[in-house]
Write an enzyme that holds these catalytic residues in place. Structure first.
Site, PDB file in Angstrom:
ATOM      1  N   ASN A   1     -23.477 -12.556  42.047  1.00 26.66           N
ATOM      2  CA  ASN A   1     -24.245 -12.325  43.281  1.00 26.66           C
ATOM      3  C   ASN A   1     -24.571 -10.851  43.522  1.00 26.66           C
ATOM      4  O   ASN A   1     -25.129 -10.214  42.652  1.00 26.66           O
ATOM      5  CB  ASN A   1     -23.520 -12.950  44.476  1.00 26.66           C
ATOM      6  CG  ASN A   1     -23.260 -14.427  44.255  1.00 26.66           C
ATOM      7  OD1 ASN A   1     -24.044 -15.099  43.598  1.00 26.66           O
ATOM      8  ND2 ASN A   1     -22.158 -14.945  44.752  1.00 26.66           N
TER       9      ASN A   1
ATOM     10  N   VAL B   1      -4.803 -24.631  30.641  1.00 23.00           N
ATOM     11  CA  VAL B   1      -3.634 -24.029  29.989  1.00 23.00           C
ATOM     12  C   VAL B   1      -4.190 -22.863  29.170  1.00 23.00           C
ATOM     13  O   VAL B   1      -5.079 -23.043  28.332  1.00 23.00           O
ATOM     14  CB  VAL B   1      -2.895 -25.034  29.081  1.00 23.00           C
ATOM     15  CG1 VAL B   1      -1.715 -24.359  28.390  1.00 23.00           C
ATOM     16  CG2 VAL B   1      -2.405 -26.220  29.899  1.00 23.00           C
TER      17      VAL B   1
ATOM     18  N   GLY C   1     -12.570 -20.533  26.526  1.00 25.23           N
ATOM     19  CA  GLY C   1     -12.070 -20.872  25.188  1.00 25.23           C
ATOM     20  C   GLY C   1     -12.833 -20.230  24.047  1.00 25.23           C
ATOM     21  O   GLY C   1     -13.798 -19.491  24.257  1.00 25.23           O
TER      22      GLY C   1
END
Length: 507
Positions: A436, A244, A487
């Site tokens: 990469n 979320v 976060g």
């Protein structure tokens, strides 16, 4: 005088490129690339960059799959260190770090050569294998006939019907062992170019994108901050929501937006905390790992939910408690990570434990969800990339109401340059990851391509994030609309938010 004469000194050139194995934010091996230049006849260390590592293995993978992935990652990093210290070190010597296009062209050619070499080796191995099989079958002809008959007599009807209804998964994009060396070196050279030019990296990138014309204006991307990571393991039933994500409104400054997110996070922690301290202690004793599980590797809170509405109502409660309204003071996006939900035997998505929905039913679920919770302005990977028809349907139904974003569904984005036939699904925008063999020039070209197609660009953090904050400068310099960093916990993620705040102050 010294300053006057320094104007006539030779432009710094690369004299040494050093690669070494270091650890990323989740303790996995990754690559660091250092650039040394000859500045006024002296060798000087200019900068270094640490690559983030990205795993294509889903969270709920089997232990042996995870082990194989970790072993492969170690091999990839060891090969990348070897490439940097040997071939690339020699190849880039005496080049100007400000000449990004030339460096990236050379890196691209080197990578193509390595891909060709790998194909040759594979071809040789296949030929040898075919010869060995042929020799074996010529010795025992009757042994191979029997299993063949058995197979023909027993076709698995159920499976074949399910497989016909959904497109099979596209093969996982192959990653060449050592490819980190290309991305790591390209980014390190860009950083060195910015340092030599005495300008911030974001401005250096913006100038490269505008072909050295000064950009009209530099705007900051909006942060997509992950607040909840919903566990997909029992006893929690909800599988459809992986993250979320909070998106502050555009009228707030970045600083105000992040402060608001922190307020919501604090309230959310209070709501998720067991009310009684004694209960909490028992809870910890029963499940020792729960304290560790409180913060995910994405730097956000972890919780399990039993239905789709639970995390959304929880967010609503947290916001209401501190006087904020979802839809005006803060917006939400949901990362569905649909590719992790598909049951290929049933040909359906498992959205709750034991509850399966077909790709068409998924579209109806999302339409209902957005109508009920209009403050959700983004759905990330609502479907697998193979369900192209359903992507079209969901874009027709919801395209004007929310962003439909491809993250895992845009895996092939790195190949868009090479093959225009590989299309990403119909969507509002894509999450690009610097991983990469992606070079800085590739990113500039791709974002230009996406701008032209009216797609929004989101720069995203891979799961194995490093403490290097260059991703933020890339997002600002490339003019990305959003930046998705996880976060507001864990050093390797917070470093990037701090860099974003520093750039806001500068601008």
């Amino acid at each position: 005088k010294a300053n006057y004469f320094s104007k006539f000194s030779k432009t710094p050139v690369i004299c040494k490129v050093v690669g070494r194995k270091v650890l990323d934010g989740v303790g996995q091996p990754t690559l660091e690339v250092e650039i040394y230049c000859t500045v006024k006849n002296y060798e000087k260390r200019i900068c270094s960059t640490v690559m983030s590592s990205h795993s294509q293995i889903p969270e709920n993978a089997l232990p042996e799959t995870t082990e194989a992935d970790e072993k492969e990652r170690k091999d990839c990093v060891n090969t990348a260190v070897e490439w940097v210290n040997e071939s690339l070190n020699v190849m880039l010597r005496d080049l100007k770090p400000t000449d990004q296009c030339k460096v990236d062209k050379m890196l691209g050619e080197y990578f193509t050569k390595k891909v060709e070499e790998k194909k040759e080796v594979q071809k040789q191995e296949e030929e040898e294998e075919a010869e060995a099989t042929l020799a074996l079958t010529s010795c025992t002809p009757s042994a191979t006939a029997l299993p063949g008959k058995k197979k023909a007599a027993k076709p698995g009807k159920k499976v074949s019907v399910a497989e016909r209804t959904i497109p099979p998964a596209e093969p996982v994009e192959s990653v060449l062992c050592g490819s980190l060396a290309i991305g790591g070196t390209s980014l390190a050279v860009a950083k060195a170019g910015a340092t030599i030019s005495r300008i911030p990296l974001y401005l250096h990138i913006a100038l490269l994108k505008c072909n050295q014309d000064s950009p009209k204006e530099i705007s900051l991307p909006l942060p997509m901050v992950t607040l909840l990571n919903c566990e997909k393991i029992s006893p929690a039933k909800l599988k459809l929501v992986k993250e979320v994500v909070l998106i502050p409104p555009v009228q707030l400054s970045l600083k105000q937006g992040i402060e608001r997110v922190l307020d919501i996070q604090k309230e959310m922690m209070r709501l998720l905390e067991p009310p009684d301290k004694m209960v909490h202690l028992v809870f910890l004793l029963l499940e020792e790992s729960s304290a560790l599980k409180r913060i995910s590797h994405l730097g956000c809170l972890i919780t399990g939910c039993d239905n789709l509405e639970q995390p959304l109502l929880l967010m609503q409660t947290a916001c209401n408690n501190i006087g904020l309204e979802l839809g005006t003071d803060m917006y939400l996006a949901i990362n569905c990570a649909a590719h992790e939900l598909m049951d290929y035997v049933k040909g359906k998505y498992e959205i709750l434990t034991g509850t399966f929905k077909s790709p068409d039913e998924m579209v109806d679920i999302y339409v209902e969800l957005i109508n009920k919770f209009p403050f959700i302005i983004g759905l990330i990977d609502p479907l697998r990339k193979e369900d192209r028809q359903q992507w079209n349907n969901i874009c027709c139904a919801l395209g004007s109401k929310c962003y439909l974003i491809a993250e895992d569904a845009a895996t092939y984005i790195s190949k868009l340059k090479l093959d225009q036939n590989i299309t990403i699904p119909t969507c509002s925008g894509v999450v690009l990851k610097y991983i990469n063999q992606t070079t800085v020039s590739d990113l500039i070209e791709l974002t230009g391509l996406l701008d032209g197609q009216r797609h929004i660009t989101i720069l995203g953090s891979p799961d194995g994030e490093s403490s290097d904050d260059s991703l933020v400068d890339l997002a600002v310099g490339l003019g990305a609309r959003f930046i998705k960093l996880g976060g507001l916990s864990r050093g390797e993620r917070v470093t990037k938010y701090n860099r974003l705040l520093a750039i806001e102050e500068e601008l």
